[in-house]
Design a protein around this motif. Sequence first.
Motif, short mmCIF file in Angstrom:
data_model
loop_
_atom_site.label_atom_id
_atom_site.label_comp_id
_atom_site.label_asym_id
_atom_site.label_seq_id
_atom_site.Cartn_x
_atom_site.Cartn_y
_atom_site.Cartn_z
N ASP A 152 -31.11 26.18 8.81
CA ASP A 152 -31.89 25.88 10.01
C ASP A 152 -33.17 26.72 10.08
O ASP A 152 -33.81 26.83 11.12
CB ASP A 152 -31.05 26.12 11.27
N THR A 153 -33.56 27.28 8.94
CA THR A 153 -34.65 28.25 8.87
C THR A 153 -35.94 27.78 9.54
O THR A 153 -36.62 28.56 10.21
CB THR A 153 -34.96 28.57 7.39
N ASP A 154 -36.27 26.50 9.37
CA ASP A 154 -37.58 26.02 9.81
C ASP A 154 -37.48 25.00 10.95
O ASP A 154 -38.41 24.20 11.15
CB ASP A 154 -38.32 25.40 8.61
N ASN A 155 -36.40 25.01 11.70
CA ASN A 155 -36.23 24.07 12.81
C ASN A 155 -37.38 24.12 13.81
O ASN A 155 -37.77 23.10 14.38
CB ASN A 155 -34.93 24.34 13.55
N ASP A 156 -37.95 25.32 14.01
CA ASP A 156 -38.99 25.49 15.03
C ASP A 156 -40.28 24.76 14.71
O ASP A 156 -41.14 24.61 15.58
CB ASP A 156 -39.29 26.98 15.23
N TYR A 176 -29.63 12.40 18.18
CA TYR A 176 -29.98 13.31 17.09
C TYR A 176 -30.66 14.55 17.67
O TYR A 176 -31.49 14.44 18.58
CB TYR A 176 -30.91 12.61 16.09
N SER A 177 -30.31 15.69 17.13
CA SER A 177 -30.89 16.95 17.61
C SER A 177 -30.91 17.97 16.48
O SER A 177 -30.13 17.88 15.53
CB SER A 177 -30.08 17.49 18.79
N LEU A 178 -31.81 18.94 16.60
CA LEU A 178 -31.84 20.05 15.66
C LEU A 178 -30.68 20.97 15.98
O LEU A 178 -30.36 21.21 17.15
CB LEU A 178 -33.17 20.79 15.77
N ALA A 179 -30.01 21.48 14.94
CA ALA A 179 -28.80 22.26 15.13
C ALA A 179 -28.92 23.63 14.48
O ALA A 179 -29.68 23.81 13.51
CB ALA A 179 -27.59 21.51 14.56
N GLU A 180 -28.17 24.57 15.01
CA GLU A 180 -28.11 25.91 14.41
C GLU A 180 -27.05 25.92 13.33
O GLU A 180 -26.03 25.24 13.43
CB GLU A 180 -27.79 26.94 15.49
N ARG A 201 -26.07 17.91 9.03
CA ARG A 201 -26.53 17.88 7.64
C ARG A 201 -27.87 18.61 7.55
O ARG A 201 -28.66 18.61 8.50
CB ARG A 201 -26.69 16.44 7.16
N SER A 202 -28.11 19.22 6.40
CA SER A 202 -29.38 19.91 6.15
C SER A 202 -30.33 18.98 5.40
O SER A 202 -29.91 18.15 4.60
CB SER A 202 -29.15 21.17 5.33
N PHE A 203 -31.64 19.14 5.68
CA PHE A 203 -32.66 18.34 5.01
C PHE A 203 -33.79 19.25 4.52
O PHE A 203 -34.12 20.25 5.16
CB PHE A 203 -33.26 17.31 5.97
N LEU A 204 -34.36 18.86 3.39
CA LEU A 204 -35.54 19.54 2.86
C LEU A 204 -36.74 18.65 3.12
O LEU A 204 -36.79 17.51 2.68
CB LEU A 204 -35.38 19.79 1.35
N ILE A 205 -37.74 19.18 3.84
CA ILE A 205 -38.96 18.45 4.14
C ILE A 205 -40.08 19.01 3.27
O ILE A 205 -40.36 20.21 3.30
CB ILE A 205 -39.35 18.56 5.62
N THR A 217 -50.19 27.16 2.30
CA THR A 217 -49.44 28.19 3.02
C THR A 217 -47.95 28.10 2.76
O THR A 217 -47.28 29.09 2.50
CB THR A 217 -49.70 28.08 4.54
N LYS A 218 -47.41 26.89 2.83
CA LYS A 218 -45.97 26.67 2.63
C LYS A 218 -45.76 25.21 2.28
O LYS A 218 -46.29 24.33 2.95
CB LYS A 218 -45.20 27.05 3.90
N GLU A 219 -44.98 24.95 1.24
CA GLU A 219 -44.85 23.57 0.77
C GLU A 219 -43.49 22.94 0.99
O GLU A 219 -43.32 21.75 0.76
CB GLU A 219 -45.21 23.48 -0.71
N ASN A 220 -42.49 23.69 1.45
CA ASN A 220 -41.20 23.07 1.74
C ASN A 220 -40.54 23.75 2.94
O ASN A 220 -40.69 24.96 3.14
CB ASN A 220 -40.26 23.08 0.53
N TYR A 221 -39.82 22.95 3.72
CA TYR A 221 -39.20 23.41 4.95
C TYR A 221 -37.76 22.90 5.01
O TYR A 221 -37.48 21.76 4.66
CB TYR A 221 -39.98 22.89 6.16
N PHE A 222 -36.86 23.77 5.51
CA PHE A 222 -35.46 23.39 5.66
C PHE A 222 -35.12 23.24 7.13
O PHE A 222 -35.48 24.08 7.96
CB PHE A 222 -34.54 24.45 5.03
N ILE A 223 -34.42 22.15 7.47
CA ILE A 223 -33.96 21.92 8.83
C ILE A 223 -32.50 21.49 8.81
O ILE A 223 -32.00 21.00 7.80
CB ILE A 223 -34.80 20.85 9.56
#
Length: 226
Positions: A77-81, A69-73, A120-124, A100-106
């Motif tokens: 992928d806005t918040d992968n970092d 498993y790896s983070l993908a472009e 696949r994209s996920f909302l954290i 400051t921020k309540e949701n992140y997309f990876i």
Amino acid sequence: MKTFLPFTKKVVQVLVCMAFAIMLQVPLARAGQIPTILQLDISHIHENNTIGQVIGSFATDPQSGVCTYSLAEGADDTDNDYFTITGNALKAKVVFDYETKENYFIRVRCTDGSGGFLERSFLILVVDVYEVTNSVEATNLVTPNGDGKNDKWIIRNLPTHGNNEVRILDRSGRVVYYKKNYSNEWDGRTSSGELLAEGVYFYVIDFGAGLNLFKGTITLIRDRNR
């Protein structure tokens, strides 16, 4: 006794051609099928976390075999970092703050042993944690005589999320009263409704989410004239 004639050169050539033809008809086996499922068991984290804290674990369909498993472009992928992946575990790379921020997309890629992959994209989501301050106050006297004064143990400014747990202990350390989501109803009785003797009791309030426990004492006095 039977004797076997050695293969002639022509027979050997025929056998080789037949074997080659069979090989062409049978596709090479893959280590597993291309992943068709990519899941994350937990997709939220409480704010004020620690760096490296595990958020959740990825999984795919068993038929795909061992996957990496790896983070993908790509899309979302806005918040992968803000995240890292170790094995199949998604971890926090920063300390999150709900205000400051309540949701992140990876975006995540699952790759099988043969190079086949699924993305696949996920909302954290970041969960707001009630930050306990000196605004929480608990009375230290209960006189349940029905006169409307100190009849019940009052805790002011409790968190609105309702995840608190209250325990009241006697001097020997036994829990005599327990309540989840306490709402100022203790009147000197056990959890089963039995009257407790006069004396000093200890309380512990757990707000959850790894916050510090809130502790103190309560003095229980009954009206001896009643």
